[in-house]
Design a protein around this motif. Structure first.
Motif: not given
Length: 694
Positions: A304-305, A471-473, A491-499, A501-507
């Motif tokens: 998460x930097x 990330x969705x802001x 509504x906004x779904x914070x799905x995997x592939x986005x940032x 929850x950090x780099x791991x969430x993206x990958x």
């Protein structure tokens, strides 16, 4: 031939629908049908005739949508405000862009000696409104300004050097640039700057040095300082008039290489670039503070930097010192080093489930961190230091237009800039966080917004992006606010592939895992219905670009999930995405068809192929948007997807394509942006039953 016409291999029946062709590729031993390949040619007579039919279909349908005019009026009123960019101070003058209420484009202005004047106006430059101001950077003494423009939405532009005194160009433009960084050398007597070429068209990708033509109009040839590969994105900055920072980002995998050069010890044409990190599995952004330290926002050892510091003379990772540790619940988005001496502060912005936080840190670790108050629950962007020791940033939330704020070290709270700007108003929008459980058991957060509470089901737009680690802001959106005012939910779904929850969430939602992002969105839609936020007949999925891919894939996987889908400039044909637009740059995100395992994963969720393989069935209503000048996600994607969906749609709900010329993936005139947003959300209202009376 009275019943149909043939154009360049594409057959058009009397109703103007495209008739499939027997185009089949064999990929890794597997036949892959592509019946609408001919629609990849945007200017063929067949494609033009087909598009004309789609335009007539769209116009006829849009004329029946009850909220179309009221949404357009509401959105237009919400964007009618003066909007400033953060100021840049050079040589006693202040430069900024300002879009006046009612104007189509922002103008570049200069503030000096108590007066304001326009330096560059895109509309005066091009009265058609088709030119956008993409980037700008004043020189070290403010006498010259580099201005980048592009036409028709292509984002392929020209870089002009203007006199700040007259606004006139001082030389011929530099061509072949795309959102270039500009880093001026410190000597105004011999003006020169570094810039980057990112387009592959002329094979000149990399960091270049450009010397501005002298008074007699003579100019030297640009010098290639460092080349970049075809799938690397170069970047360049010059800090404190001495330290040259060069980066190469590799695809979209959140990995880059980084170098630094001391121009006090090497010539500008041949800077001695010292590696900060090369070949490491991390991504870093660097700056040099007024205290002379090299600061690095990095994923090295922190998904998460975190923020580190080093001596720029010894920049390697073995010499880094941690200044701000990783927060396990929030992603570090940006930083700025402000002040000087013992009063130096590092401002850090983080995002926690779409909401920004701003904190100030002592780089020596003597003073404890302090929270910098923000006007509400919103988004902080463009955090940048000023040469006067302050830092500027933009703030916006769902109901608050972008506001520029200034923060000085030690100040209890930020001040508005300019001082006469209207203060942000408290938002009445309510927000809830819901949670859903995806197909593999992962808990995924969903943010839900409403102006009217959560007491009963209401028409709801569910948005997702899920790509490139972004990330969705929750910044300002006139479209979202108009939808909420009409009685809907967003509504906004914070799905995997986005940032989110950090780099791991993206990958975990990238490459062969991209299907996880699709499953997350399906789970989010089911959860909204189960929790009573909406019914299935009141649910509309919405996404653009990589998000357009996501919502189409979800609708093809679960046609019963929702009543409608809005896919704006989407990816759709994932077998040929590398051949279209900038797709070849995105293999780190999606994989490559050249790899058998990646190909199998791509084909499994590719919306275009899922639509064709599953045959005729009832579908949700679908609105696709395509932009003829789109050089990112080529408009062939929505064209082909529309043809495929119209072939297999066995239900009564419409499949429509809204197609525009003269615009692309990026910025556009305000009127065209308002019309696009109003049409998309009027479509959603018509399909989900939204009306102001509800």
């Amino acid at each position: 031939m009275s019943a149909r016409a043939v154009h360049g291999g594409l057959v058009l029946p009397a109703d103007g629908r495209a008739e499939p062709e027997a185009v089949v590729d064999t990929v890794h031993g597997r036949p892959v049908a592509d019946p609408y390949r001919a629609l990849e040619d945007p200017e063929s007579p067949a494609t033009l005739a087909w598009l004309a039919e789609r335009e007539r279909e769209f116009a006829a349908a849009a004329a029946t949508w009850p909220l179309r005019s009221s949404l357009a009026s509401g959105i237009r009123g919400l964007v009618a405000a003066d909007l400033w960019s953060p100021p840049v101070r050079r040589g006693g003058a202040v430069f900024a862009t300002r879009r006046d209420a009612g104007a189509e484009h922002p103008r570049l202005v200069v503030l000096a000696d108590g007066a304001e004047r326009v330096l560059f106006d895109p509309v005066a430059f091009d009265p058609s409104g088709g030119t956008t101001l993409d980037a700008w950077e004043p020189g070290p003494d403010g006498a010259l300004v580099a201005v980048q423009t592009s036409r028709g939405g292509t984002e392929r532009g020209e870089l002009r050097v203007l006199s700040a005194a007259t606004g006139l160009p001082v030389e011929e433009p530099v061509r072949g640039v795309r959102y270039t960084h500009v880093a001026w050398l410190p000597d105004p007597a011999s003006p020169a700057f570094y810039y980057v070429r990112r387009d592959d068209g002329d094979g000149r990708r990399g960091v270049w040095l450009h010397r501005v033509a002298d008074a007699r109009g003579r100019d030297a040839a640009d010098v290639l300082v460092q080349p970049a590969g075809p799938r690397s994105v170069p970047g360049v900055r010059l800090r404190r008039g001495r330290w040259l920072l060069v980066s190469h980002s590799h695809g979209t995998g959140h990995r880059n290489d980084l170098w630094i050069a001391d121009l006090a010890a090497s010539a500008p044409e041949a800077p001695r670039l010292v590696p900060v990190h090369v070949g490491a599995d991390c991504e870093s952004e660097a700056d040099v503070g007024p205290d002379g330290l090299l600061y690095l926002r990095t994923t090295l050892g922190a998904a998460r930097r975190r923020l580190c510091a080093a001596d720029p003379a010894e920049p390697g990772t073995g010499h880094w010192r941690e200044v701000v540790a990783e927060d396990p619940g929030a992603t570090l988005d940006g930083f700025a080093v402000a002040g000087a001496g013992d009063g130096t502060e590092v401002l850090v912005t983080r995002t926690r489930l779409g909401i920004s936080e701003l904190t100030a840190h002592d780089p020596r670790g003597i003073r404890p961190p302090r929270r910098v108050p923000l006007p509400g629950e919103g988004m902080v962007t463009r955090l940048e230091p000023d040469e006067d020791g302050s830092a500027h940033f933009c703030y916006a939330d769902v109901a608050t237009q972008q506001t520029v704020l200034t923060c000085r070290p030690g100040d209890p709270e930020p001040a508005r800039w300019p001082a006469a700007a209207a203060p942000p108003r408290p938002s009445r929008v309510r927000r809830r966080t819901a949670w859903c459980r995806s197909a593999d058991g992962t808990r995924v957060p969903v943010s839900v917004f409403s102006l009217r509470g959560f007491d009963e089901p209401r028409p709801t737009i569910l948005h997702a992006y899920g790509g490139f680690g972004r990330p969705r802001q929750f910044g300002f959106s006139a479209t979202v606010l108009a939808w909420l005012r009409a009685g809907g939910r967003y509504a906004v779904a914070h799905v995997r592939g986005g940032g989110d929850s950090g780099r791991d969430w993206h990958l975990r939602g990238a490459r062969r895992n991209k299907v996880r992002a699709v499953e997350d969105l399906v789970a989010a839609g089911d959860a909204l219905v189960a929790a009573g936020h909406c019914t299935r007949g009141q649910l509309c999925l919405s996404g653009g670009s990589a998000g357009g891919l996501l919502v189409l894939a979800a609708a093809m996987a679960r046609p019963d999930l929702c009543a409608a889908v809005i896919a704006s400039a989407p990816l759709a044909d994932m077998v040929r995405f590398e051949r279209l637009g900038l797709g070849a740059m995105w293999t780190a995100e999606f994989g490559t068809v050249a790899d058998p395992g990646d190909f199998a994963a791509l084909l499994a969720y590719s919306p275009y192929h899922r639509a064709l393989e599953q045959g005729r069935r009832d579908l949700p209503a679908v609105l696709l948007t395509g932009f003829h000048g789109d050089t990112r996600t080529d408009a062939a994607h929505p064209r082909k997807m529309c043809a495929a969906l119209q072939e297999v749609n066995g239900g009564a709900r419409p499949v429509l394509l809204r197609y525009e010329r003269g615009v692309g993936h990026g910025p556009r005139a305000v009127t065209r942006a308002v019309d696009l947003a109003a049409d998309a959300h009027a479509f959603a209202a018509a399909q989900t039953g939204l009306s102001p009376a509800r």
